[in-house]
Write a protein that holds these residues in place. Structure first.
Motif, PDB file in Angstrom:
ATOM      1  N   ALA A   1       0.835  -1.285  -0.121  1.00  0.00           N
ATOM      2  CA  ALA A   1      -0.091  -0.122  -0.012  1.00  0.00           C
ATOM      3  C   ALA A   1       0.977   1.197   0.079  1.00  0.00           C
ATOM      4  CB  ALA A   1      -0.881  -0.009   1.307  1.00  0.00           C
TER       5      ALA A   1
ATOM      6  N   GLY B   1       0.660   3.955  -2.890  1.00  0.00           N
ATOM      7  CA  GLY B   1       0.426   5.621  -2.480  1.00  0.00           C
ATOM      8  C   GLY B   1       1.418   6.626  -2.919  1.00  0.00           C
TER       9      GLY B   1
ATOM     10  N   CYS C   1      -4.434   2.422  -2.570  1.00  0.00           N
ATOM     11  CA  CYS C   1      -3.624   2.751  -1.176  1.00  0.00           C
ATOM     12  C   CYS C   1      -4.364   2.698   0.069  1.00  0.00           C
ATOM     13  CB  CYS C   1      -2.520   3.811  -1.390  1.00  0.00           C
ATOM     14  SG  CYS C   1      -1.590   4.142   0.204  1.00  0.00           S
TER      15      CYS C   1
END
Length: 442
Positions: free
Chosen positions: A79, A83, A127
């Motif tokens: 994640a 992101g 994310c």
């Protein structure tokens, strides 16, 4: 419990708290950045927010499956990397495509830089979906479920609210008042900070030992049922859909309302004032979650949810019916004038106070909806994340109502209806009537 295990759990809990803050930081960039794009495209104010939450619809269940397959830590690291890519795309929207027309909509040419921005918002949605999938069940498990599990979720939510408080405030400070010259380039310092935070978070999480609960070993396991077999979970999934729409819609439309000088009556630094007022909403969410984290050991999630839903309905109805000519002073900030008091319609105050109520709803709904799920919790978490798409769908509908003849304040009747459903869930819908389903992790 041994001292070593206690220390390990404490480190894991702190790591989850940090990720909780990251979720809000990324999510709350969308609405204030939307004021920039709304200036270029009247229909675009909530589109970044919509793309952010639309990602949940596609990633929710895969994120839950990813959690089962590779575990909590690797999912969190994945994640972080995703992101960083999403934020980089949003940064690119300030550098490329401003003169390249992609298509025309509503008589306006839509430039490539807006498409790049929406792509970044969509990637960032992946994310935060994965982060939410990790954080909520992990804190619930580390707390042992029940009131203690809810207490940890609410404590983590406090940091989530702190990040949510600072994000619109920072964006408002950087923008000031939106004009036809305002562009994404004006907020690139914030995007630099955001990307730096993601790199830092990746390094920190990679060094933290996060315990992997049962059911995430990556081994194939046959389940005789699914989270959909539990009535209280299904109703909770619907509740999460509406809740996120409420949480995002209240301050999101409020920002547009106050930024519109012709309607709000705010003639100087309207966007900065709107950002500061929205920051107070998130600050009150922080206050509410801190209070809840203190009392959740003794006061049940159900009792808290019933109370805040009833109070929120009252506040939103007051915001709609009270005359906008009645004005109150609220804290504001601008780069030129620093901190000051701004005069805003009293309806803004009523809506801001809703932050105290929405603060405990997520943790309460999640805690009640996964109670008694056992080994089905990880998959249920993915389903919940899928339904967070409500934070994109419902505010988009509310924004459409706000820009119709109904106006900004009447759009909040949609919020009242959603709060009514949550009140029903807290009173009756949260009861687990499927106690005959085996849920052990063995």
């Amino acid at each position: 419990m041994s001292t070593k295990k206690q220390n390990g759990n404490l480190v894991a809990i702190i790591a989850m708290f940090f990720l909780f803050a990251m979720i809000s930081f990324v999510t709350n960039l969308a609405a204030p950045l939307g004021t920039i794009w709304k200036n270029n495209y009247s229909w675009a104010g909530m589109m970044g927010n919509m793309m952010n939450f639309l990602a949940y619809l596609f990633m929710g269940i895969p994120a839950g499956n990813l959690l089962v397959k590779i575990g909590y830590k690797k999912t969190a690291l994945t994640a972080m990397a995703v992101g960083l890519v999403g934020l980089f795309f949003q940064y690119l929207s300030s550098k490329i495509g401003a003169t390249t027309e992609v298509f025309s909509y509503d008589g306006q040419p839509v430039m490539a830089n807006f498409i790049v921005y929406l792509t970044g918002a969509f990637i960032c949605g992946f994310c935060v979906c994965m982060l939410n999938t990790v954080v909520n069940p992990m804190l619930n498990i580390l707390g042992g479920g029940g009131n203690r599990g809810n207490q940890l979720i609410q404590t983590g939510g406090s940091l989530n609210s702190m990040a949510g408080t600072l994000t619109p405030l920072f964006v408002g400070m950087l923008i000031g008042t939106v004009s036809d010259k305002t562009a994404m380039g004006d907020v690139t310092p914030l995007l630099y900070i955001a990307m730096g935070v993601f790199v830092f978070a990746f390094i920190v999480i990679s060094m933290v030992n996060i315990p992997e609960p049962q059911g995430t070993s990556g081994k194939a396991e046959k389940f005789s049922h699914s989270p959909w077999s539990f009535r209280h979970t299904v109703l909770g999934v619907i509740g999460i859909f509406f809740y996120v729409g409420i949480e995002v819609g209240i301050p999101g439309v409020l920002i547009f309302y106050l930024s519109d000088s012709a309607v709000s009556g705010i003639e100087v630094n309207a966007t900065a004032v709107a950002g500061a007022v929205a920051a107070v909403y998130w600050l009150l969410m922080l206050v509410g979650r801190v209070i809840s984290s203190v009392i959740s050991g003794k006061v049940s999630s159900r009792a808290q949810l019933i109370t805040v839903c009833a109070v929120a309905i009252l506040l939103v109805v007051l915001a709609i019916v009270l005359p906008s000519t009645v004005r109150v002073s609220v804290p504001s900030y601008s780069v030129a004038d620093g901190f000051s008091l701004a005069r805003v319609p009293i309806s803004a105050l009523m809506l801001v106070l809703c932050g105290l109520c929405t603060s405990v709803m997520w943790g309460g709904i999640f805690n009640l909806a996964v109670e008694g799920l056992g080994k089905y919790t990880a998959k249920a978490s993915g389903i919940f994340m899928m339904m967070v798409v409500g934070g994109g769908v419902m505010p988009l509908i509310q924004d459409a109502i706000a820009h119709s003849a109904a106006g900004y304040l009447n759009s909040y009747w949609l919020v009242v209806a959603m709060l009514g459903y949550l009140l029903y869930y807290a009173i009756a819908g949260c009861r687990n009537v499927n106690t005959d389903i085996p849920v052990d992790n063995n």
